[in-house]
Scaffold this motif. Structure first.
Motif: not given
Length: 90
Positions: A40-44
């Protein structure tokens, strides 16, 4: 919301979700030990990067000015002709 608008919005949501799923699979293929939080952090971060890139490209391609005849806002994209952002006054 009309049926056609609702259908178009739903199709857009499906397209975005499919793209997110594809990106998630790519991230996990590159590093299978990523946690859900890391994904999720990388998607953000990817969303932030793509948004910044779109803003930079827009700033480079779109020029805005004031019409010398009527004073309303005009713009052009790239090398296209200048056009009123809204209908010029009658």
């Amino acid at each position: 919301m009309s049926d056609a608008a609702y259908l178009a919005a739903t199709e857009d949501q499906v397209r975005v979700l499919r793209e997110a799923g594809h990106i998630k699979r790519q991230l996990l293929a590159e590093n299978p030990e990523l946690s859900g939080q890391d994904v999720l952090g990388q998607l953000d971060q990817l969303v932030i990067d793509v948004s910044e890139k779109a803003e930079r490209v827009t700033a480079e391609l779109v020029a805005e000015a004031e019409c010398r005849h009527c004073g309303h806002s005009v713009m052009r994209v790239g090398d296209s002709a200048w056009r009123h952002n809204a209908a010029p006054p009658m």
